[in-house]
Design a protein around this motif. Structure first.
Motif, PDB file in Angstrom:
ATOM      1  N   LYS A 124      -3.841   0.425  -1.941  1.00 21.06           N
ATOM      2  CA  LYS A 124      -2.865  -0.661  -1.868  1.00 21.06           C
ATOM      3  C   LYS A 124      -3.564  -2.015  -1.778  1.00 21.06           C
ATOM      4  O   LYS A 124      -3.132  -2.992  -2.407  1.00 21.06           O
ATOM      5  N   ARG A 125      -4.640  -2.076  -0.994  1.00 25.26           N
ATOM      6  CA  ARG A 125      -5.399  -3.320  -0.889  1.00 25.26           C
ATOM      7  C   ARG A 125      -5.931  -3.735  -2.247  1.00 25.26           C
ATOM      8  O   ARG A 125      -5.843  -4.905  -2.638  1.00 25.26           O
TER       9      ARG A 125
ATOM     10  N   CYS B  66      -5.782  -7.467  -6.826  1.00 28.12           N
ATOM     11  CA  CYS B  66      -5.831  -7.661  -8.283  1.00 28.12           C
ATOM     12  C   CYS B  66      -4.627  -8.462  -8.763  1.00 28.12           C
ATOM     13  O   CYS B  66      -4.762  -9.347  -9.619  1.00 28.12           O
ATOM     14  N   ILE B  67      -3.450  -8.149  -8.233  1.00 28.23           N
ATOM     15  CA  ILE B  67      -2.239  -8.870  -8.644  1.00 28.23           C
ATOM     16  C   ILE B  67      -2.299 -10.321  -8.172  1.00 28.23           C
ATOM     17  O   ILE B  67      -1.912 -11.243  -8.908  1.00 28.23           O
TER      18      ILE B  67
ATOM     19  N   MET C 270       4.315  -4.914  -5.502  1.00 26.76           N
ATOM     20  CA  MET C 270       3.740  -4.175  -6.623  1.00 26.76           C
ATOM     21  C   MET C 270       2.824  -3.067  -6.128  1.00 26.76           C
ATOM     22  O   MET C 270       2.861  -1.939  -6.625  1.00 26.76           O
ATOM     23  N   ALA C 271       1.992  -3.369  -5.135  1.00 32.09           N
ATOM     24  CA  ALA C 271       1.074  -2.361  -4.592  1.00 32.09           C
ATOM     25  C   ALA C 271       1.841  -1.183  -3.998  1.00 32.09           C
ATOM     26  O   ALA C 271       1.485  -0.016  -4.218  1.00 32.09           O
TER      27      ALA C 271
ATOM     28  N   PRO D 288     -14.204  -3.739  -5.306  1.00 33.06           N
ATOM     29  CA  PRO D 288     -13.850  -2.461  -5.954  1.00 33.06           C
ATOM     30  C   PRO D 288     -13.316  -1.434  -4.956  1.00 33.06           C
ATOM     31  O   PRO D 288     -13.421  -1.596  -3.758  1.00 33.06           O
ATOM     32  N   MET D 289     -12.771  -0.354  -5.504  1.00 31.15           N
ATOM     33  CA  MET D 289     -12.265   0.727  -4.664  1.00 31.15           C
ATOM     34  C   MET D 289     -13.431   1.599  -4.185  1.00 31.15           C
ATOM     35  O   MET D 289     -14.421   1.759  -4.891  1.00 31.15           O
TER      36      MET D 289
END
Length: 355
Positions: A14-15, A20-21, A34-35, A354-355
């Motif tokens: 979610k983070r 990114c959005i 959105m997340a 990044p994730m």
């Protein structure tokens, strides 16, 4: 051979989406909506409508074809109905606004029916129907979408996959949750098969000439989806009819774009102007004991003798519950490593961790 996966904790996912959005140009509260929507899709096992869609939303905001900081407005309303202009905001922003309004009206007078124009792709339809269930109500959600579905007897693609969702509470945390496209498969599932380099099953899609194909690239490059049921002789006319019904409830009733007038997939030259419909129904206005009766119906199906011993009979919502349980056991959502790598490439472009 089993595909390599990387387990991403839900808060991390979610983070990542939110950042990114926001980097794309949306305000934080919209990015959070959105997340929540995208990761709920992946958590429930609908990978075609989760992280897989992130790049599209970022592009829409960056190009200005979707608004990242506005708010929907109610154009007119009655005790039980409302007509909303989404003002070209992100789909989840519009969807949450409309479903919240439908729930409020259902609590006040038994039913709330809200239709919107000026919206955008809003993720899985079930995300909104489930909001009603959380309030003890029956929820419905529908949206039209970009032309990608071939009507029976036609070589043209003039309708969307136009999903339908109906969610109803049972006992405790159990619920009936139908969440389906009116095409045999969602467009995103074809995209995923294409990304994996594997063919699609029979009945999913057709090539640019309208002929059924197992090659996802032919569907994605000038072809399209087949209606639920596939060919006319196997019941495709039923999916075609359902797609038209959703178009009536959304694009026609709401005053948005409809059918062939909806913006083509992946283009950003103009607003999508999708139509969407949200309904909340209070079962207490009808026969007493709705939850218990619903539970009995669901259990009557689950307790049937399976035709194959290792495949129990399920009801709508069970596969998603099973996937949620799997995620809990793993400690996160199992994403294919190539998907994670691709999204981290997007993050690098946006300057996001990044994730």
């Amino acid at each position: 051979m089993e595909r390599a996966t990387k387990c991403i904790p839900i808060p991390t996912a979610k983070r990542f989406v939110k950042q990114c959005i926001v980097a794309g140009g949306a305000k934080e509260v919209h990015a959070q909506a959105m997340a929540d929507t995208l990761i709920a899709a992946d958590h429930r096992g609908h990978f075609s409508h989760g992280l897989n869609r992130l790049e599209m939303y970022v592009k829409d905001i960056q190009t200005g074809s979707t608004v990242g900081d506005g708010e929907p407005v109610t154009l007119k309303e009655s005790a039980a109905t409302a007509h909303v202009d989404g003002k070209n905001n992100l789909g989840p922003v519009v969807g949450n606004y409309c479903m919240k309004l439908a729930i409020k009206k259902a609590k006040e007078c038994g039913v709330g029916w809200v239709v919107a124009k000026g919206s955008n792709h809003y993720g899985i339809a079930g995300f909104y129907a489930l909001q009603a269930v959380e309030e003890g109500l029956v929820g419905f959600s529908f949206t039209n979408s970009t032309p990608c579905l071939r009507a029976n007897r036609s070589s043209s693609y003039t309708l969307g996959s136009n999903p339908i969702s109906c969610a109803a509470p049972a006992v405790a945390d159990d619920a009936f949750v139908l969440d389906m496209a009116t095409s045999t498969a969602a467009y995103g599932r074809v995209e995923i098969n294409h990304r994996k380099g594997i063919p699609i099953p029979n009945g999913w899609g057709a090539d640019p000439n309208g002929r059924e194909t197992n090659e996802p690239s032919e569907v994605l490059n000038g072809g399209g989806l087949l209606p639920l049921g596939g060919a006319e002789e196997s019941g495709g006319y039923k999916g075609y009819g359902l797609a038209m019904m959703v178009e009536m409830l959304c694009g026609i009733l709401g005053g948005g774009a409809y059918g062939p007038n909806v913006r083509k997939w992946g283009t950003t030259s103009r607003e999508a102007n999708l139509g969407q419909c949200f309904i909340a129904l209070n079962p207490d206005m009808f026969c007493d004991g709705f939850g218990e009766r619903m539970q009995d119906l669901m259990d009557s199906q689950r307790n049937l003798t399976p035709s194959e011993k290792d495949k129990p009979v399920l009801v709508a919502g069970d596969p998603e519950r099973m996937h949620i349980k799997k995620c809990e056991e793993l400690g996160g959502i199992p994403y294919p490593t190539n998907v994670v790598d691709h999204m981290n490439g997007l993050a690098k472009e946006l300057g996001v961790k990044p994730m």
